[in-house]
Design an enzyme around this catalytic site. Structure first.
Site, PDB file in Angstrom:
ATOM      1  N   PRO A   1       0.787  -1.230   0.000  1.00 39.50           N
ATOM      2  CA  PRO A   1       0.000   0.000   0.000  1.00 39.50           C
ATOM      3  C   PRO A   1       0.820   1.281   0.000  1.00 39.50           C
ATOM      4  CG  PRO A   1      -0.117  -1.108   2.132  1.00 39.50           C
ATOM      5  CD  PRO A   1       0.520  -2.069   1.180  1.00 39.50           C
ATOM      6  N   ASN A   2       0.339   2.216  -0.795  1.00 36.87           N
ATOM      7  CA  ASN A   2       0.881   3.575  -0.908  1.00 36.87           C
ATOM      8  C   ASN A   2       2.206   3.656  -1.674  1.00 36.87           C
ATOM      9  OD1 ASN A   2      -1.253   4.834   0.640  1.00 36.87           O
ATOM     10  ND2 ASN A   2      -0.377   3.776   2.404  1.00 36.87           N
TER      11      ASN A   2
ATOM     12  N   ARG B   1       4.955  10.868  -2.722  1.00 41.77           N
ATOM     13  CA  ARG B   1       4.600  10.666  -1.323  1.00 41.77           C
ATOM     14  C   ARG B   1       5.785  10.991  -0.403  1.00 41.77           C
ATOM     15  NH1 ARG B   1       4.624   4.629   1.297  1.00 41.77           N
ATOM     16  NH2 ARG B   1       3.758   5.245   3.297  1.00 41.77           N
TER      17      ARG B   1
ATOM     18  N   TYR C   1      10.834   9.093   1.412  1.00 45.13           N
ATOM     19  CA  TYR C   1      10.858   7.993   0.435  1.00 45.13           C
ATOM     20  C   TYR C   1      11.554   8.333  -0.880  1.00 45.13           C
ATOM     21  CZ  TYR C   1       7.485   6.019   3.711  1.00 45.13           C
ATOM     22  OH  TYR C   1       6.881   5.528   4.842  1.00 45.13           O
TER      23      TYR C   1
ATOM     24  N   ASN D   1       8.008  -5.381  -0.466  1.00 41.63           N
ATOM     25  CA  ASN D   1       7.832  -4.234   0.421  1.00 41.63           C
ATOM     26  C   ASN D   1       6.348  -4.191   0.752  1.00 41.63           C
ATOM     27  OD1 ASN D   1       7.607  -1.812   1.749  1.00 41.63           O
ATOM     28  ND2 ASN D   1       8.919  -0.680   0.339  1.00 41.63           N
TER      29      ASN D   1
ATOM     30  N   ALA E   1       2.866  -0.572   5.102  1.00 41.72           N
ATOM     31  CA  ALA E   1       2.380  -0.591   6.490  1.00 41.72           C
ATOM     32  C   ALA E   1       1.844  -1.965   6.907  1.00 41.72           C
ATOM     33  CB  ALA E   1       1.297   0.464   6.666  1.00 41.72           C
TER      34      ALA E   1
ATOM     35  N   GLU F   1      12.542  -9.175   2.446  1.00 42.06           N
ATOM     36  CA  GLU F   1      11.717  -8.039   2.864  1.00 42.06           C
ATOM     37  C   GLU F   1      12.517  -6.768   2.638  1.00 42.06           C
ATOM     38  OE1 GLU F   1      11.287  -8.026   7.109  1.00 42.06           O
ATOM     39  OE2 GLU F   1       9.853  -6.382   7.087  1.00 42.06           O
TER      40      GLU F   1
ATOM     41  N   HIS G   1      12.470  -2.289   2.819  1.00 43.59           N
ATOM     42  CA  HIS G   1      11.862  -0.993   3.150  1.00 43.59           C
ATOM     43  C   HIS G   1      12.803   0.094   2.681  1.00 43.59           C
ATOM     44  CE1 HIS G   1       8.894  -3.054   5.492  1.00 43.59           C
ATOM     45  NE2 HIS G   1       9.876  -3.767   6.015  1.00 43.59           N
TER      46      HIS G   1
ATOM     47  N   ARG H   1      12.404   5.029  12.942  1.00 46.33           N
ATOM     48  CA  ARG H   1      11.138   5.759  12.867  1.00 46.33           C
ATOM     49  C   ARG H   1      10.245   5.419  14.081  1.00 46.33           C
ATOM     50  NH1 ARG H   1       8.724   5.292   7.043  1.00 46.33           N
ATOM     51  NH2 ARG H   1       7.513   7.041   7.875  1.00 46.33           N
TER      52      ARG H   1
END
Ligand code: DQA
Length: 139
Positions: free
Chosen positions: A9-10, A17, A22, A72, A75, A96, A98, A105
């Site tokens: 998502p996103n 964004r 990012y 990725n 969230a 995985e 990111h 964060r």
């Protein structure tokens, strides 16, 4: 060699964004202009969805045939036991990834449900992380 890249998502909004977190490049541009050209010998499949069940369906559809998956989960990384279960259920190794350093964060980003079932994790290296994940799967 076949590699599937799944963005959750996103991540369709990369480039627009929160660029301070990012970056300012879209994934599609990086994928077409850099990643595919860097590895012409690899057959890439790419899937992006904002919908949890669609991400799971894609893991089921390709996770018994491709040589590796770079995921990725956005969230959903921090919330989805269902995606974690799907990663555990399939045969293809999953890395995985990111873009941001999730450990630098908010606390709720420090947990990854799927990480336990992955071959490895890359966090905080921006889009370059996808290249490193491809290299890791090639070994
Ligand atoms: C992300 C980190 C997640 O915490 C966040 O929800 C994202 C992107 C990353 O690539 O840094 O959507 O997975």
């Amino acid at each position: 060699m076949e590699i599937l890249i799944i963005n959750g998502p996103n991540l369709n909004l990369l480039g627009k964004r929160e660029p301070e977190i990012y970056g300012s490049e879209s994934f599609e541009s990086y994928f077409e202009k850099i990643l595919k050209k860097m590895f012409p010998e690899i057959t890439f499949h790419y899937f992006q969805s904002n919908v949890e069940g669609e991400l799971i369906n894609e893991l089921h559809a390709k996770g018994f045939s491709v040589d590796g998956i770079i995921m990725n989960a956005g969230a959903y990384t921090h919330t989805s036991i269902a995606i974690a279960d799907a990663v555990a259920a399939i045969k293809s190794p999953v890395i995985e990834i990111h873009l941001s350093n999730i450990f630098a964060r908010e606390d709720y980003r420090h947990v990854s449900y799927l990480g336990k079932h992955c071959k490895g994790s890359i966090s905080g290296l921006g889009l370059k992380g996808y290249e490193l994940a491809v290299r890791a799967l090639m070994k």
